[in-house]
Design a protein around this motif. Structure first.
Motif, PDB file in Angstrom:
ATOM      1  N   GLY A   1      94.365  67.807 -35.755  1.00  0.00           N
ATOM      2  CA  GLY A   1      94.346  66.452 -35.177  1.00  0.00           C
ATOM      3  C   GLY A   1      94.596  66.514 -33.665  1.00  0.00           C
ATOM      4  N   ILE A   2      95.585  67.317 -33.263  1.00  0.00           N
ATOM      5  CA  ILE A   2      95.898  67.425 -31.826  1.00  0.00           C
ATOM      6  C   ILE A   2      94.724  68.076 -31.083  1.00  0.00           C
ATOM      7  N   ALA A   3      94.144  69.117 -31.711  1.00  0.00           N
ATOM      8  CA  ALA A   3      93.000  69.798 -31.074  1.00  0.00           C
ATOM      9  C   ALA A   3      91.873  68.798 -30.833  1.00  0.00           C
ATOM     10  N   ILE A   4      91.686  67.852 -31.770  1.00  0.00           N
ATOM     11  CA  ILE A   4      90.604  66.873 -31.613  1.00  0.00           C
ATOM     12  C   ILE A   4      90.932  65.866 -30.506  1.00  0.00           C
ATOM     13  N   VAL A   5      92.144  65.316 -30.516  1.00  0.00           N
ATOM     14  CA  VAL A   5      92.458  64.284 -29.516  1.00  0.00           C
ATOM     15  C   VAL A   5      92.464  64.883 -28.105  1.00  0.00           C
ATOM     16  N   GLU A   6      92.802  66.165 -28.009  1.00  0.00           N
ATOM     17  CA  GLU A   6      92.856  66.776 -26.683  1.00  0.00           C
ATOM     18  C   GLU A   6      91.477  66.955 -26.044  1.00  0.00           C
ATOM     19  N   ILE A   7      90.432  67.062 -26.895  1.00  0.00           N
ATOM     20  CA  ILE A   7      89.069  67.080 -26.325  1.00  0.00           C
ATOM     21  C   ILE A   7      88.909  65.770 -25.557  1.00  0.00           C
ATOM     22  N   GLY A   8      89.385  64.690 -26.198  1.00  0.00           N
ATOM     23  CA  GLY A   8      89.310  63.375 -25.569  1.00  0.00           C
ATOM     24  C   GLY A   8      90.114  63.310 -24.291  1.00  0.00           C
ATOM     25  N   GLU A   9      91.346  63.855 -24.317  1.00  0.00           N
ATOM     26  CA  GLU A   9      92.187  63.766 -23.115  1.00  0.00           C
ATOM     27  C   GLU A   9      91.528  64.489 -21.939  1.00  0.00           C
ATOM     28  N   VAL A  10      90.977  65.668 -22.225  1.00  0.00           N
ATOM     29  CA  VAL A  10      90.379  66.453 -21.141  1.00  0.00           C
ATOM     30  C   VAL A  10      89.139  65.759 -20.562  1.00  0.00           C
ATOM     31  N   LEU A  11      88.446  64.993 -21.408  1.00  0.00           N
ATOM     32  CA  LEU A  11      87.274  64.267 -20.900  1.00  0.00           C
ATOM     33  C   LEU A  11      87.692  63.001 -20.171  1.00  0.00           C
ATOM     34  N   LEU A  12      88.619  62.264 -20.816  1.00  0.00           N
ATOM     35  CA  LEU A  12      88.920  60.919 -20.338  1.00  0.00           C
ATOM     36  C   LEU A  12      89.914  60.870 -19.173  1.00  0.00           C
ATOM     37  N   SER A  13      90.986  61.641 -19.263  1.00  0.00           N
ATOM     38  CA  SER A  13      92.062  61.458 -18.289  1.00  0.00           C
ATOM     39  C   SER A  13      91.664  61.880 -16.867  1.00  0.00           C
ATOM     40  N   PRO A  14      91.113  63.093 -16.671  1.00  0.00           N
ATOM     41  CA  PRO A  14      90.694  63.420 -15.298  1.00  0.00           C
ATOM     42  C   PRO A  14      89.575  62.500 -14.814  1.00  0.00           C
ATOM     43  N   ALA A  15      88.670  62.110 -15.728  1.00  0.00           N
ATOM     44  CA  ALA A  15      87.586  61.203 -15.323  1.00  0.00           C
ATOM     45  C   ALA A  15      88.167  59.857 -14.904  1.00  0.00           C
ATOM     46  N   GLY A  16      89.235  59.431 -15.593  1.00  0.00           N
ATOM     47  CA  GLY A  16      89.883  58.164 -15.258  1.00  0.00           C
ATOM     48  C   GLY A  16      90.507  58.237 -13.875  1.00  0.00           C
ATOM     49  N   LEU A  17      91.203  59.347 -13.583  1.00  0.00           N
ATOM     50  CA  LEU A  17      91.822  59.515 -12.254  1.00  0.00           C
ATOM     51  C   LEU A  17      90.739  59.480 -11.183  1.00  0.00           C
TER      52      LEU A  17
ATOM     53  N   VAL B   1      87.191  47.010 -17.665  1.00  0.00           N
ATOM     54  CA  VAL B   1      86.676  47.335 -19.011  1.00  0.00           C
ATOM     55  C   VAL B   1      87.144  48.742 -19.394  1.00  0.00           C
ATOM     56  N   ILE B   2      86.965  49.667 -18.463  1.00  0.00           N
ATOM     57  CA  ILE B   2      87.343  51.056 -18.734  1.00  0.00           C
ATOM     58  C   ILE B   2      88.856  51.173 -18.921  1.00  0.00           C
ATOM     59  N   PHE B   3      89.606  50.412 -18.121  1.00  0.00           N
ATOM     60  CA  PHE B   3      91.069  50.431 -18.200  1.00  0.00           C
ATOM     61  C   PHE B   3      91.544  49.987 -19.591  1.00  0.00           C
ATOM     62  N   VAL B   4      90.949  48.888 -20.091  1.00  0.00           N
ATOM     63  CA  VAL B   4      91.352  48.382 -21.410  1.00  0.00           C
ATOM     64  C   VAL B   4      91.079  49.448 -22.473  1.00  0.00           C
ATOM     65  N   ALA B   5      89.916  50.105 -22.376  1.00  0.00           N
ATOM     66  CA  ALA B   5      89.602  51.170 -23.336  1.00  0.00           C
ATOM     67  C   ALA B   5      90.648  52.276 -23.234  1.00  0.00           C
ATOM     68  N   SER B   6      91.089  52.573 -21.985  1.00  0.00           N
ATOM     69  CA  SER B   6      92.047  53.673 -21.819  1.00  0.00           C
ATOM     70  C   SER B   6      93.378  53.346 -22.494  1.00  0.00           C
ATOM     71  N   VAL B   7      93.780  52.063 -22.485  1.00  0.00           N
ATOM     72  CA  VAL B   7      95.058  51.711 -23.111  1.00  0.00           C
ATOM     73  C   VAL B   7      95.030  52.077 -24.605  1.00  0.00           C
ATOM     74  N   PHE B   8      93.879  51.857 -25.260  1.00  0.00           N
ATOM     75  CA  PHE B   8      93.775  52.220 -26.678  1.00  0.00           C
ATOM     76  C   PHE B   8      93.872  53.737 -26.844  1.00  0.00           C
ATOM     77  N   PHE B   9      93.226  54.456 -25.936  1.00  0.00           N
ATOM     78  CA  PHE B   9      93.313  55.913 -26.030  1.00  0.00           C
ATOM     79  C   PHE B   9      94.763  56.370 -25.862  1.00  0.00           C
ATOM     80  N   TRP B  10      95.457  55.851 -24.802  1.00  0.00           N
ATOM     81  CA  TRP B  10      96.842  56.295 -24.553  1.00  0.00           C
ATOM     82  C   TRP B  10      97.764  55.920 -25.698  1.00  0.00           C
ATOM     83  N   SER B  11      97.453  54.802 -26.351  1.00  0.00           N
ATOM     84  CA  SER B  11      98.301  54.408 -27.470  1.00  0.00           C
ATOM     85  C   SER B  11      98.278  55.488 -28.550  1.00  0.00           C
ATOM     86  N   ILE B  12      97.085  55.968 -28.903  1.00  0.00           N
ATOM     87  CA  ILE B  12      97.006  57.036 -29.907  1.00  0.00           C
ATOM     88  C   ILE B  12      97.584  58.331 -29.343  1.00  0.00           C
ATOM     89  N   PHE B  13      97.226  58.644 -28.115  1.00  0.00           N
ATOM     90  CA  PHE B  13      97.698  59.877 -27.483  1.00  0.00           C
ATOM     91  C   PHE B  13      99.235  59.946 -27.477  1.00  0.00           C
TER      92      PHE B  13
END
Ligand code: PHE
Length: 493
Positions: free
Chosen positions: A404-420, A295-307
């Motif tokens: 826009g980049i400043a906003i998406v990067e809040i997401g990257e910092v939360l999501l990407s290390p948590a995903g790893l 479930v989390i993986f599928v959500a991540s694909v949507f995030f990476w698509s925008i990223f």
């Protein structure tokens, strides 16, 4: 095992920002690997297009752009090979070492004036090397912590800073030297960077890394050897046979290859998950964890698509729709890609210290992913403001893109290390490295999918494009929010 490691690695005298000392070894290894990857990312396109007098290969722009796209997707798909080799043959520690050696050789081939032969061989070698190195380094970061160690997420945040220091330095140093002096000199710098990374890795790994990564998690048993070999030969046969078939039917062109890679990008994670589910090596508890992970993986694909579109569509928007002068400086569209790494570096120390302070009380991975998706949605939706204020075609300030980049990067910092972190936590024992490969396949799937999606973007339909994508991400964030409890109930450590 975990208790042993606590004694060895939680030793207060030997910490790296309060984290196990081995984190520093892996931090610098990955920093140099990313330095070399993002250097290539910064100059490859220009090296391909530039004319021979300027030291380039004189290729036409569409073919060159496609080659760069294929390179980007393959770099993360190859983590499948690295995961397999690590889990079944070499173990993570040796895989990382040989990955670094391959990357250094690949970069070195580009230092020599070998033109196309050098280019293609080097791409194959670097893609393989990255597949060996990147997922296994991340996997070993997870191995530094016990499953319940609350420093884990903060540790991954620090590790993520290493990635982004490499990513930030590369376009500035190698991009600049490569374009102003010589491409070959640029590649020489990334070769030296990777060699430095390898030296510090070799010195550090014996001292600070857990002995776990020394052995494969699920070594090939003598009785299995024949079967595995047959499978490898079959895959090679299919690839080579397919390429020969395409060549004789005159269908071997860049577009078709991109199309095949798109399909592979989407199919590979599905095949992997089915394979794990069917494996007799996993327990009922593992199965539940993998289900939550999907479930989390599928959500991540949507995030990476925008990223990933921040890397492709945003420079285009910058060029077509914005006024590029900022604080009196005239920035280049391609330089917008550097802002990601910059924001990650600005946010990470805060986030890492918040997670460290909160310890047991930090938000769950699902919450971090939900906020990540929300931020990706808003990074696109925010562009609707200047477009509706000034109208399509009018040039607006480039600050909107930076916002826009400043906003998406809040997401990257939360999501990407948590995903790893989550990937290393939920991986069944027999699949630890291969689960990390799957994590990287999420980005590869997103990029493969984007290769087709971005064709729909034009200046005129920009509001619909950003609006629809933003709303879809909002929707996914909402679904994830609703599933929050279910996911928590599935996860059993
Ligand atoms: N900046 C990240 C990195 O280079 C982007 C990324 C995230 C790539 C997840 C692949 C998967 O590691």
């Amino acid at each position: 095992m975990d208790n042993d490691s606590d004694i060895n690695f939680n030793n207060k005298k030997k910490t790296f920002f309060g984290q196990p000392r081995g984190l520093s070894t892996l931090f610098f290894t990955e920093m140099w690997e990313r330095f070399s990857y993002y250097s290539m990312h910064a100059i490859l396109l220009f090296y391909l297009i530039d004319n021979a007098r300027n030291g380039g290969l004189g290729m036409d722009t569409p073919t060159a752009t496609s080659i760069v796209a294929i390179y980007g997707a393959l770099i993360y798909m190859s983590s499948v090979i690295g995961g397999f080799v690590s889990d079944r043959i070499l173990g993570a520690q040796r895989s990382v070492f040989w990955g670094g050696v391959l990357i250094a050789i690949g970069n070195f081939l580009l230092v020599l004036p070998l033109k196309f032969i050098g280019l293609y061989t080097s791409i194959i070698i670097i893609v393989l090397g990255t597949g060996f190195l990147k997922p296994n380094t991340s996997d070993m970061v997870g191995g530094l912590y016990s499953k319940t160690d609350t420093r884990r997420d903060a540790g991954f945040n620090i590790y993520y800073m290493g990635i982004n220091i490499g990513a930030l330095l590369a376009p500035f140093i190698v991009g600049w030297i490569g374009q102003s002096y010589s491409y070959h000199l640029g590649f020489a710098l990334s070769t030296i960077g990777m060699i430095l990374g390898l030296i510090q890795y070799s010195l550090g790994r014996k001292k600070y890394l857990k002995t776990d990564g020394l052995k494969p998690g699920d070594p090939i048993k003598p009785a299995e050897k024949g079967k595995v070999l047959r499978q490898i030969v079959l895959i090679l046969f299919l690839i080579i046979g397919g390429l020969i078939l395409m060549a004789v039917t005159n269908t071997l062109n860049v577009n078709n290859i991109i199309f095949i890679i798109t399909i592979l990008g989407v199919l590979l994670p599905i095949i992997y998950f089915i394979n794990i589910f069917r494996s007799p090596k996993i327990t009922a508890k593992d199965r539940q964890n993998v289900l939550a992970y999907i479930v989390i993986f599928v959500a991540s694909v949507f995030f990476w698509s925008i990223f990933e579109q921040i890397m492709t569509i945003f420079p285009l928007v910058a060029q077509q729709m914005t006024n590029l002068s900022i604080l009196g400086l005239n920035i280049k569209p391609s330089q917008f890609t550097g802002f990601n790494a910059l924001f990650v570096l600005i946010y990470s120390p805060f986030i890492a210290s918040i997670w460290t302070k909160m310890g047991d009380h930090q938000p769950s991975s699902t919450t971090k992913f939900t906020i990540g998706l929300l931020s990706s949605a808003f990074s696109f939706l925010i562009l609707l403001v200047p477009i509706s204020l000034y109208g399509i075609g009018a040039k607006f300030s480039a600050w909107w893109l930076i916002l826009g980049i400043a906003i998406v990067e809040i997401g990257e910092v939360l999501l990407s290390p948590a995903g790893l972190s989550l990937t290393t936590k939920l991986a069944p024992k027999a699949f630890t490295a291969q689960m990390m490969s799957i994590w990287y396949l999420g980005d590869a799937a997103a990029q493969s999918f984007n290769a087709q999606l971005v064709k729909m973007y034009t200046v005129n339909n920009a509001p619909i494009y950003f609006g629809v994508m933003g709303l879809i991400a909002l929707g996914i964030a909402f679904v994830l929010f609703l599933m929050h409890k279910k996911i928590a109930n599935l996860i059993k450590l």
